[in-house]
Design a protein around this motif. Structure first.
Motif, PDB file in Angstrom:
ATOM      1  N   ARG A 181      -8.998  -5.393   1.044  1.00 51.89           N
ATOM      2  CA  ARG A 181      -8.424  -4.604   0.710  1.00 51.89           C
ATOM      3  C   ARG A 181      -7.634  -3.955   1.863  1.00 51.89           C
ATOM      4  NH1 ARG A 181     -11.637  -0.343   2.914  1.00 51.89           N
ATOM      5  NH2 ARG A 181     -13.235  -0.832   3.511  1.00 51.89           N
ATOM      6  N   TRP A 182      -6.625  -3.349   0.965  1.00 54.57           N
ATOM      7  CA  TRP A 182      -5.213  -2.264   2.374  1.00 54.57           C
ATOM      8  C   TRP A 182      -6.390  -1.419   3.215  1.00 54.57           C
ATOM      9  CZ3 TRP A 182      -1.147  -4.081   2.797  1.00 54.57           C
ATOM     10  CH2 TRP A 182       0.081  -5.532   2.398  1.00 54.57           C
ATOM     11  N   GLN A 198       0.467  -1.128  -0.142  1.00 55.85           N
ATOM     12  CA  GLN A 198      -0.119   0.293  -0.242  1.00 55.85           C
ATOM     13  C   GLN A 198       0.951   1.242  -0.325  1.00 55.85           C
ATOM     14  OE1 GLN A 198      -3.406   0.502  -0.807  1.00 55.85           O
ATOM     15  NE2 GLN A 198      -3.047   2.707  -0.169  1.00 55.85           N
ATOM     16  N   THR A 223      -4.064  -6.508   4.658  1.00 57.36           N
ATOM     17  CA  THR A 223      -4.915  -6.906   3.947  1.00 57.36           C
ATOM     18  C   THR A 223      -5.017  -8.413   3.829  1.00 57.36           C
ATOM     19  OG1 THR A 223      -6.283  -7.064   1.720  1.00 57.36           O
ATOM     20  CG2 THR A 223      -3.450  -6.539   1.415  1.00 57.36           C
TER      21      THR A 223
END
Length: 126
Positions: A99-100, A30, A68
């Motif tokens: 999801r991050w 990320q 994540t």
């Protein structure tokens, strides 16, 4: 397997140990260019800790990290003290999605014998 042969007592337990080392990956991150990928086998758990850090007790400290998961899972993050059995754990369980996202904890740290704490991240396998 654990076997004790003294005092006429013998105990055997079947244990399957699967060692999976974390890996640094460069294709998913990320922030920055790399991330730490931790694979957790079924019926296993992991604990990731930092080195001890001296703190000023009574002050607020925060721990934050980006995470994540390949599938949703619960992860405990926190700040702890103690040697063999962590005590004074300031933690929370978070639900990590696919999801991050940046997760954090804010804690006011009480005095300990040496006023040193470490970060801890824990989760169970599938």
């Amino acid at each position: 397997m654990q076997i004790r042969e003294f005092g006429g007592y013998e105990h055997e337990t079947a244990v399957e140990l699967t060692k999976r080392d974390p890996e640094v990956v460069s294709d998913k991150a990320q922030i920055g260019r790399h991330s730490l990928k931790i694979s957790i086998p079924k019926h296993a758990s992991f604990t990731l800790t930092s080195p001890y850090v001296k703190v000023t007790t009574g002050r607020q400290y925060s721990l934050s990290l980006w995470m994540t998961a390949d599938k949703p899972r619960d992860v405990r993050i926190g700040l702890a003290s103690g040697l063999f059995r962590p005590t004074d754990i300031n933690s929370k369980v978070i639900h990590v999605a696919e999801r991050w996202k940046r997760y954090s904890i804010l804690a006011t740290l009480p005095p300990t014998d040496d006023d040193a704490y470490f970060a801890v991240v824990e989760s169970n396998g599938e």
